[in-house]
Scaffold this motif. Sequence first.
Motif, PDB file in Angstrom:
ATOM      1  N   PRO A 253       0.809  -1.230   0.000  1.00 27.12           N
ATOM      2  CA  PRO A 253       0.000   0.000   0.000  1.00 27.12           C
ATOM      3  C   PRO A 253       0.841   1.278   0.000  1.00 27.12           C
ATOM      4  CG  PRO A 253      -0.856  -1.583   1.587  1.00 27.12           C
ATOM      5  CD  PRO A 253       0.453  -2.120   1.109  1.00 27.12           C
ATOM      6  N   VAL A 254       1.998   1.244   0.661  1.00 28.44           N
ATOM      7  CA  VAL A 254       2.911   2.389   0.639  1.00 28.44           C
ATOM      8  C   VAL A 254       4.211   1.891   0.015  1.00 28.44           C
ATOM      9  CG1 VAL A 254       4.047   4.190   1.994  1.00 28.44           C
ATOM     10  CG2 VAL A 254       1.846   3.261   2.757  1.00 28.44           C
ATOM     11  N   PRO A 255       4.320   1.947  -1.301  1.00 27.61           N
ATOM     12  CA  PRO A 255       5.485   1.359  -1.970  1.00 27.61           C
ATOM     13  C   PRO A 255       6.780   2.050  -1.561  1.00 27.61           C
ATOM     14  CG  PRO A 255       3.722   1.861  -3.528  1.00 27.61           C
ATOM     15  CD  PRO A 255       3.371   2.528  -2.245  1.00 27.61           C
ATOM     16  N   THR A 256       7.855   1.295  -1.580  1.00 32.27           N
ATOM     17  CA  THR A 256       9.172   1.852  -1.338  1.00 32.27           C
ATOM     18  C   THR A 256      10.072   1.523  -2.518  1.00 32.27           C
ATOM     19  OG1 THR A 256       9.967  -0.139  -0.223  1.00 32.27           O
ATOM     20  CG2 THR A 256       8.952   1.551   1.153  1.00 32.27           C
ATOM     21  N   VAL A 257      11.145   2.260  -2.626  1.00 31.38           N
ATOM     22  CA  VAL A 257      12.176   1.964  -3.609  1.00 31.38           C
ATOM     23  C   VAL A 257      13.481   1.826  -2.853  1.00 31.38           C
ATOM     24  CG1 VAL A 257      10.977   3.219  -5.437  1.00 31.38           C
ATOM     25  CG2 VAL A 257      12.677   4.399  -4.032  1.00 31.38           C
ATOM     26  N   VAL A 258      14.500   1.319  -3.522  1.00 31.50           N
ATOM     27  CA  VAL A 258      15.784   1.141  -2.884  1.00 31.50           C
ATOM     28  C   VAL A 258      16.249   2.479  -2.297  1.00 31.50           C
ATOM     29  CG1 VAL A 258      16.964   1.511  -5.087  1.00 31.50           C
ATOM     30  CG2 VAL A 258      18.167   0.391  -3.216  1.00 31.50           C
ATOM     31  N   GLY A 259      16.789   2.413  -1.086  1.00 27.62           N
ATOM     32  CA  GLY A 259      17.274   3.624  -0.434  1.00 27.62           C
ATOM     33  C   GLY A 259      16.249   4.331   0.413  1.00 27.62           C
ATOM     34  N   ASP A 260      14.980   3.926   0.315  1.00 29.22           N
ATOM     35  CA  ASP A 260      13.948   4.524   1.178  1.00 29.22           C
ATOM     36  C   ASP A 260      14.219   4.148   2.634  1.00 29.22           C
ATOM     37  OD1 ASP A 260      12.373   6.033  -0.433  1.00 29.22           O
ATOM     38  OD2 ASP A 260      10.759   4.567  -0.637  1.00 29.22           O
ATOM     39  N   ILE A 261      13.912   5.062   3.549  1.00 35.24           N
ATOM     40  CA  ILE A 261      13.906   4.757   4.974  1.00 35.24           C
ATOM     41  C   ILE A 261      12.509   5.027   5.491  1.00 35.24           C
ATOM     42  CG2 ILE A 261      14.719   5.490   7.244  1.00 35.24           C
ATOM     43  CD1 ILE A 261      17.473   5.793   6.156  1.00 35.24           C
ATOM     44  N   ARG A 262      11.896   4.002   6.063  1.00 33.12           N
ATOM     45  CA  ARG A 262      10.562   4.111   6.629  1.00 33.12           C
ATOM     46  C   ARG A 262      10.620   3.716   8.100  1.00 33.12           C
ATOM     47  NH1 ARG A 262       6.908   4.101   2.196  1.00 33.12           N
ATOM     48  NH2 ARG A 262       7.906   5.567   0.757  1.00 33.12           N
ATOM     49  N   PHE A 263       9.767   4.358   8.895  1.00 37.30           N
ATOM     50  CA  PHE A 263       9.790   4.157  10.341  1.00 37.30           C
ATOM     51  C   PHE A 263       8.655   3.240  10.767  1.00 37.30           C
ATOM     52  CE2 PHE A 263      12.127   7.929   9.467  1.00 37.30           C
ATOM     53  CZ  PHE A 263      13.127   7.977  10.414  1.00 37.30           C
ATOM     54  N   ASN A 264       8.851   2.599  11.900  1.00 38.31           N
ATOM     55  CA  ASN A 264       7.830   1.728  12.478  1.00 38.31           C
ATOM     56  C   ASN A 264       7.778   1.993  13.980  1.00 38.31           C
ATOM     57  OD1 ASN A 264       5.866  -0.261  12.669  1.00 38.31           O
ATOM     58  ND2 ASN A 264       7.373  -1.883  12.974  1.00 38.31           N
ATOM     59  N   VAL A 265       6.609   2.436  14.480  1.00 45.21           N
ATOM     60  CA  VAL A 265       6.444   2.819  15.879  1.00 45.21           C
ATOM     61  C   VAL A 265       5.606   1.753  16.586  1.00 45.21           C
ATOM     62  CG1 VAL A 265       5.533   4.558  17.477  1.00 45.21           C
ATOM     63  CG2 VAL A 265       6.602   5.273  15.320  1.00 45.21           C
ATOM     64  N   ASN A 266       6.109   1.227  17.686  1.00 42.71           N
ATOM     65  CA  ASN A 266       5.377   0.238  18.485  1.00 42.71           C
ATOM     66  C   ASN A 266       5.278   0.745  19.913  1.00 42.71           C
ATOM     67  OD1 ASN A 266       5.146  -2.293  16.628  1.00 42.71           O
ATOM     68  ND2 ASN A 266       7.265  -1.615  16.412  1.00 42.71           N
ATOM     69  N   TYR A 267       4.075   1.178  20.288  1.00 38.72           N
ATOM     70  CA  TYR A 267       3.876   1.683  21.638  1.00 38.72           C
ATOM     71  C   TYR A 267       3.919   0.553  22.663  1.00 38.72           C
ATOM     72  CZ  TYR A 267       2.550   6.318  19.934  1.00 38.72           C
ATOM     73  OH  TYR A 267       2.567   7.562  19.360  1.00 38.72           O
ATOM     74  N   PRO A 268       4.214   0.865  23.925  1.00 39.96           N
ATOM     75  CA  PRO A 268       4.311  -0.188  24.944  1.00 39.96           C
ATOM     76  C   PRO A 268       2.966  -0.852  25.195  1.00 39.96           C
ATOM     77  CG  PRO A 268       4.396   1.980  25.967  1.00 39.96           C
ATOM     78  CD  PRO A 268       4.506   2.194  24.482  1.00 39.96           C
ATOM     79  N   ALA A 269       3.029  -2.106  25.558  1.00 37.70           N
ATOM     80  CA  ALA A 269       1.822  -2.883  25.889  1.00 37.70           C
ATOM     81  C   ALA A 269       2.178  -3.814  27.037  1.00 37.70           C
ATOM     82  CB  ALA A 269       1.341  -3.673  24.673  1.00 37.70           C
ATOM     83  N   PHE A 270       1.175  -4.481  27.572  1.00 41.06           N
ATOM     84  CA  PHE A 270       1.431  -5.391  28.683  1.00 41.06           C
ATOM     85  C   PHE A 270       2.301  -6.565  28.255  1.00 41.06           C
ATOM     86  CE2 PHE A 270      -2.618  -3.354  29.963  1.00 41.06           C
ATOM     87  CZ  PHE A 270      -2.144  -2.747  31.111  1.00 41.06           C
ATOM     88  N   ASP A 271       2.164  -6.972  27.004  1.00 41.55           N
ATOM     89  CA  ASP A 271       3.002  -8.058  26.502  1.00 41.55           C
ATOM     90  C   ASP A 271       4.235  -7.454  25.830  1.00 41.55           C
ATOM     91  OD1 ASP A 271       1.448  -6.930  24.543  1.00 41.55           O
ATOM     92  OD2 ASP A 271       1.254  -8.763  23.360  1.00 41.55           O
ATOM     93  N   THR A 272       5.029  -6.726  26.609  1.00 41.76           N
ATOM     94  CA  THR A 272       6.194  -6.059  26.054  1.00 41.76           C
ATOM     95  C   THR A 272       7.134  -7.076  25.424  1.00 41.76           C
ATOM     96  OG1 THR A 272       7.221  -6.141  28.228  1.00 41.76           O
ATOM     97  CG2 THR A 272       6.126  -4.103  27.633  1.00 41.76           C
TER      98      THR A 272
END
Length: 300
Positions: A253-272
């Motif tokens: 859905p959000v295509p990337t090409v070589v050299g792209d940097i994309r972030f991924n955020v994971n908030y804390p949960a009880f099953d850390t």
Amino acid sequence: MTGAVIFIALVWGVVFLFAAIPGVIIGWVASAMLGYRRGIVVSAVISIGATIFAIQKGLPGSYLYLPPFLVAALLGVWISRQTLRVRKWLPLAIMLVLAAAYGGPLLLTYITNSEQDECSFGPVSNVQYRDYLGRAQELSSEMPSSFSSNHMEATARFNELFERLIDGDRSVYQRVAASHALLRSFGAQYRNTNGMRPDPYETVARKGGLVDFRYYLDTRRLGVGLLNLLLVFWRTTYISSNLTEPGEFYRGPVPTVVGDIRFNVNYPAFDTRPPDDRAPENCPLVPSQALSESFSRPAS
């Protein structure tokens, strides 16, 4: 009609469950320090403020949050009235303990891990890196102070900030330096690259995958969970910045090409999730000169 009643009751029950402890403490402390009547007024004001905050965040049924917040705070006022013999300094002591529990780790993020800003990235010198760091701090201050509690929206915001910061620079060295500067501007702590596997760039270039830079970040630095007492202990946000490989890159859905940097955020949960080991190096790894062009973004 029955469905609406059930929905309202469910929202009230869930909100009261999370508001009970902080609400009772706020009501009790306010009443003990300011008096019974002023405690009621303060409880009402704080409850209205919490409801407005929930509405601004777009939380489900947020227009219904006022009654359970108010009930929790007034319960604290009532408890305070029943315990008039408790010394006046006790509420203050509780407030100081809570402030230390909330604010202590947050303040540490401003003064710790400074060695992670002594970085250079191949031809990108530390002076150039610190220029990225200063610009990242300016960019984040131009936008609303708090991130969304939705991790997908928080991820999108980091991606937006990064693209504004990198401003079309295609070199992998500049892009890794800018992503590190962006996360450090929020006090994030670099942990490792690809789980400390050897030769991450050579391995990814040969076998595919992503170059994954892993970080820890105190959730408070994003303005998330300020009213949640449970996040006194569960407050580590896991963030990764992922560099796209030079092979079969992602075309979703959000295509990337070589050299792209994309972030991924994971908030804390009880099953850390299990902790990421901290690498011996203080800065994200960069590729050799021979591989640098393979991981750089193509000229448009």
